[in-house]
Design an enzyme around this catalytic site. Sequence first.
Site, short mmCIF file in Angstrom:
data_model
loop_
_atom_site.label_atom_id
_atom_site.label_comp_id
_atom_site.label_asym_id
_atom_site.label_seq_id
_atom_site.Cartn_x
_atom_site.Cartn_y
_atom_site.Cartn_z
CD GLU A 180 -16.93 -11.04 -20.93
OE1 GLU A 180 -15.93 -11.43 -21.54
OE2 GLU A 180 -17.93 -10.52 -21.50
CE LYS A 189 9.95 11.21 15.54
NZ LYS A 189 8.52 10.83 15.60
CE LYS A 214 -21.45 -9.08 -30.22
NZ LYS A 214 -22.00 -10.19 -31.06
CG HIS A 252 9.30 -4.31 9.52
ND1 HIS A 252 8.16 -5.04 9.64
CD2 HIS A 252 9.33 -3.48 10.59
CE1 HIS A 252 7.50 -4.69 10.73
NE2 HIS A 252 8.20 -3.74 11.32
CG ASP A 305 -29.69 -10.12 -23.59
OD1 ASP A 305 -29.31 -9.62 -24.67
OD2 ASP A 305 -29.77 -11.35 -23.38
CE LYS A 346 13.51 7.88 22.50
NZ LYS A 346 13.43 6.60 23.25
CD GLU A 373 8.90 3.89 11.47
OE1 GLU A 373 9.23 3.56 12.62
OE2 GLU A 373 7.89 3.47 10.89
CD GLU A 385 12.29 1.16 14.91
OE1 GLU A 385 12.58 -0.04 14.74
OE2 GLU A 385 11.12 1.60 14.91
CD GLU A 426 -28.56 -5.51 -25.99
OE1 GLU A 426 -29.57 -5.94 -26.57
OE2 GLU A 426 -27.53 -6.19 -25.80
CG HIS A 436 4.22 2.54 11.33
ND1 HIS A 436 5.31 2.68 12.17
CD2 HIS A 436 3.86 1.23 11.40
CE1 HIS A 436 5.58 1.51 12.73
NE2 HIS A 436 4.71 0.62 12.29
CG ASN A 437 6.77 -0.18 9.40
OD1 ASN A 437 7.64 0.29 10.14
ND2 ASN A 437 6.06 -1.25 9.72
CG ASP A 465 11.97 1.05 10.94
OD1 ASP A 465 11.83 2.17 11.46
OD2 ASP A 465 11.09 0.17 10.95
#
Length: 449
Positions: A141, A414, A136, A331, A166, A416, A316, A365, A177, A286-287, A318
């Site tokens: 609730e 990826k 009920k 992180h 009700d 450099k 990614e 990274e 109901e 990201h992260n 890190d």
Amino acid sequence: MLHGTQLWKIKPGWRQQRLYRLESDGMTIWYQSRAKKARSKQIFSILHIESVREGHQSEGLRRNGRRFPESCCFSISFMGRRKNLDLAAGSEQEAHSWVQGLRKLMERAIAMSQREKLHIWIRDYLHQADRDGDEKMSFQEVKDMLRMINIDMNDIYAYTLFKKCDRSNTDRLEDHEIEEFCTQLMYRPELEEIFHQYSGEDRVLSAEELQEFLHHQGEEATLERAREIIHKYELNEKAKQHDLMMQEGFMMYLLSVEGDIFNEKHRKVYQDMTQPLSHYFISSSHNTYLTNHQLVGTSSTESYIRAFMDGCRCVELDCWEGTNGEPVIYHGRTFTSKILFKDVIATIKHYAFKYSPYPVILSIENHCGLEQQVTMAHHLRTILGDMLVTQPLGDQDPPHLPSPEALRGKILVKGKKLSERRLAEDEEGKARMVSGEHMVMFWYMWGTG
């Protein structure tokens, strides 16, 4: 599953045996621990399950489930941010029965009608909001349920609607109901206006009127197509027999996949995938390793799995110096937890292409010194093997990047590429960090703008 099975729930530094059982509706899993205070509200819906994995395929079971045979273990992954449920059965047969059973129920859920899904969805939230388990609903609730389904409703209006439904005057909504309250909650005046616009004074939609509505929505619908929609979504059997649609059936159609503005054909790749990679937008993360807060949250390989399940193609990593010569991912300079680089690469190998065949880019990274960079390169080569792109495909100096089609099932790193002048200026020995022998670079990315 209907009779129930004693399964071990496994968490870090903790495990407990619980009785898990499939409810008679075939869509709800109920479980009970030995503690009396924990017996209420312990259910979850099959509709919320994302996947079921056998063996030690979750980070939790790899770390904490070693005392149980792998053939007895399985993990349930949920949609959204809910954590995995890692379980172990008493036998291989029990584990196999639950895995196969859950997968069949998930297939059944996909094939369910919109009305069936809506019914189960409502009942699931009612179970969660029913604090005392008396089946009920008090007004508090009801407010909890509205909060769960993100309905921001004025308390006065919500209470007025509550008292209207009700009819027993007990300050509790029971059975029909509750159903009436949910129906009132879903009342859409703008939908009623559209329905009346096409149905006219009789407030019933004929097949011809539904066809007219479909034409106005830009669909090339035949009269036969309109009848098919009526027979699929109309709830009233008598109306269905006369090719008529009531407002409730019209709403069910609009809520269905067929009524979605999104083109269903576009759920699969339909574009030309033979253009150079740089011609496409790439879904990136990201992260990726974080499960929650970026300063104090938990890092997990599970986050990579979820990213791939959501269609991500660039993740990614890190990377930082770890103990025992093993690079870690977290992180940096925060209180987030750390995971091993090699564990992440192993997870990527197993899940990168389960949901899409197109290439995955590892955005690294790098904060590691030369020694652990060598370790990183070793793990990339040995774990990923032929998946890893380490040299040009075909031409040694191609004029364009390869296409996603040409790179199906391939993983790219990826990075450099340092200039010759920069290399010459580096201290003796540091040039090795970019050599093909030690560090794998994503050679496609540089020079492409």
